[in-house]
Scaffold this active site. Structure first.
Site, PDB file in Angstrom:
ATOM      1  N   HIS A   1       0.698  -1.246   0.054  1.00  0.00           N
ATOM      2  CA  HIS A   1       0.014  -0.095   0.040  1.00  0.00           C
ATOM      3  C   HIS A   1       0.858   1.241  -0.069  1.00  0.00           C
ATOM      4  CE1 HIS A   1      -0.120   0.910   4.468  1.00  0.00           C
ATOM      5  NE2 HIS A   1      -0.050  -0.389   4.498  1.00  0.00           N
TER       6      HIS A   1
ATOM      7  N   ASP B   1       5.699   2.141   7.147  1.00  0.00           N
ATOM      8  CA  ASP B   1       4.625   1.545   6.855  1.00  0.00           C
ATOM      9  C   ASP B   1       3.657   2.375   5.658  1.00  0.00           C
ATOM     10  OD1 ASP B   1       2.018   0.411   7.013  1.00  0.00           O
ATOM     11  OD2 ASP B   1       1.758   0.980   8.958  1.00  0.00           O
TER      12      ASP B   1
ATOM     13  N   HIS C   1       3.537   3.412  12.799  1.00  0.00           N
ATOM     14  CA  HIS C   1       2.730   4.528  13.068  1.00  0.00           C
ATOM     15  C   HIS C   1       3.454   5.697  13.862  1.00  0.00           C
ATOM     16  CE1 HIS C   1      -1.021   2.571  11.549  1.00  0.00           C
ATOM     17  NE2 HIS C   1      -0.090   2.142  10.824  1.00  0.00           N
TER      18      HIS C   1
ATOM     19  N   ASP D   1       3.855  -6.107   3.588  1.00  0.00           N
ATOM     20  CA  ASP D   1       3.631  -5.002   4.487  1.00  0.00           C
ATOM     21  C   ASP D   1       4.442  -5.120   5.828  1.00  0.00           C
ATOM     22  OD1 ASP D   1       2.404  -2.789   5.777  1.00  0.00           O
ATOM     23  OD2 ASP D   1       0.336  -3.287   5.268  1.00  0.00           O
TER      24      ASP D   1
ATOM     25  N   GLU E   1      -5.078   1.942   2.193  1.00  0.00           N
ATOM     26  CA  GLU E   1      -5.208   0.695   3.261  1.00  0.00           C
ATOM     27  C   GLU E   1      -5.648   0.943   4.694  1.00  0.00           C
ATOM     28  OE1 GLU E   1      -3.186  -2.342   5.801  1.00  0.00           O
ATOM     29  OE2 GLU E   1      -2.923  -0.277   5.679  1.00  0.00           O
ATOM     30  N   GLU E   2      -4.969   2.039   4.907  1.00  0.00           N
ATOM     31  CA  GLU E   2      -4.940   2.423   6.449  1.00  0.00           C
ATOM     32  C   GLU E   2      -6.309   2.864   6.804  1.00  0.00           C
ATOM     33  OE1 GLU E   2      -2.646   2.146   8.603  1.00  0.00           O
ATOM     34  OE2 GLU E   2      -0.654   2.234   7.393  1.00  0.00           O
TER      35      GLU E   2
END
Ligand code: ZN
Length: 369
Positions: free
Chosen positions: A70, A185, A330, A238, A215-216
């Protein structure tokens, strides 16, 4: 044959992570992805949600493998600008208040210009002792771009609906193979897919490399891409949790940095994310063993990937995930080991090159009567 190197991975990852691309606003990342994949693809298109789909024809013409990484990152979206030019925002995806305060951010203005700001809140000196102990809420923070009025903010092309991300360049930690940055990420998954796709050699099945969007915020891009491709097998690329850090007992590490890409068994709370298709999972492990690629087997207690959405396409797709162990996911200081990325890309290339049309067909519906 294309050679996957640490240096090549670093340069690509640098371009990808430093691009501004929160969910739904992936344009800058998409440009890099297209530039990288186009010379190696037999065909390439962008679908209406913004997914980039690159195809490498297979020698046998039957069987479709979908790879997915992603492009989007977590971020912020402007929700209000006050009279004095302070900018209020809401999160895009899983943004933790704990890492927001004190950050520099880059806001994308309406014309695409990038404007720097900082995330502030009231100074600790005027807080009550009990306030000081608490993590401030997003509603108590703002972005300060150094403007003194709403008009000044407007003049820079910034208003409600503009997006922002952390400002962070990709950097090497202590002269090692370990790098840190924002949006690792999942730009590291995108880099793995790109490098893996370039190194595919003699593939029997058709390979679809999909750089997905959104995606998130609910695995959205992967869902529609899978619908349009109808893959026979899929592998998502990922990050996964590497909590092999100070103060965490060994049984909670999930994966370890530098011990190779992780091949997933399950993810999500109580295995509610993906349960990797056993045959695909085992084929990945078999290929890793056969070619001497260091790897780990992973059971993740939380989070999931595009593979979960792809697996549920139409009649179901045998799906698995190759993950890159990452610390501090994150946050603006996400950390990965470049050797893990090289090995993840090698595994991706080998899997794409070695799976046969016959094997892919064996995973499909079996008629009993
Ligand atoms: Zn991710």
């Amino acid at each position: 044959m294309y050679e996957i190197t640490k240096e090549g991975v670093f340069q690509l990852l640098k371009r990808l992570t430093e691009a501004v691309g929160p969910s739904g606003f992936e344009d800058s990342v998409r440009e890099v992805v297209i530039e990288e994949l186009k010379p190696y693809a037999d065909s390439l298109w962008i679908d209406s949600l913004g997914n980039v789909i690159a195809v490498k024809r297979g020698s046998r013409g039957s069987g479709r493998l979908m790879l997915a990484g992603h492009m989007d990152e977590i971020g912020l979206i402007v929700s209000f600008v006050d009279q004095r030019g302070f900018i209020r925002f809401q999160p895009i995806g899983g943004v933790s208040e704990r890492v927001l305060l004190g950050q520099r951010v880059l806001i994308k203005a309406r014309d695409g210009r990038i404007v720097r700001g900082v995330i502030g809140s009231k100074p600790p000196h005027i807080m009550k002792p009990e306030e000081l102990k608490q993590v401030p809420e997003i509603k108590d923070m703002y972005i300060d771009i150094g403007a003194s009025s709403r008009e000044e903010v407007e003049k820079l092309g910034i208003g409600v609906g503009c997006v922002a991300v952390f400002e962070r360049d990709l950097a090497v930690l202590g002269g090692s193979d370990v790098v840190t940055g924002k949006a690792i990420d999942d730009r590291v998954g995108v880099a793995t897919m790109i490098e893996g796709f370039k190194a595919i050699d003699g593939n029997e099945v058709e390979v679809y490399a999909v750089a997905t969007v959104q995606e998130e915020v609910g695995l959205k891009g992967a869902r529609v891409a899978a619908y349009s491709i109808t893959p026979d097998v899929a592998v998502a690329l990922d990050v996964t949790i590497a909590s092999d850090v100070a103060g965490v007992p060994e049984q909670e590490w999930v994966t370890q940095l530098g011990k190779g890409p992780a091949i997933k068994v399950v993810d999500g709370r109580a295995a509610t994310g993906l349960i990797a298709h056993p045959a695909v999972r085992d084929k990945l492990i078999e290929i890793a063993r056969q070619y001497g690629i260091p790897h780990q087997v992973e059971v993740a207690p939380g989070g999931t990937t595009d593979a979960s959405a792809i697996a549920l396409n139409k009649e179901g797709v045998p799906a698995a995930t190759v993950s890159i162990p990452s610390r501090y996911i994150h946050s603006p200081v996400e950390v990965v080991n470049l050797v893990d990325v090289v090995n993840a890309a090698r595994l991706t290339a080998l899997f794409s090159s070695k799976v046969t049309s016959e094997w892919v067909a064996s995973l499909a519906r079996r008629v009993v009567k």
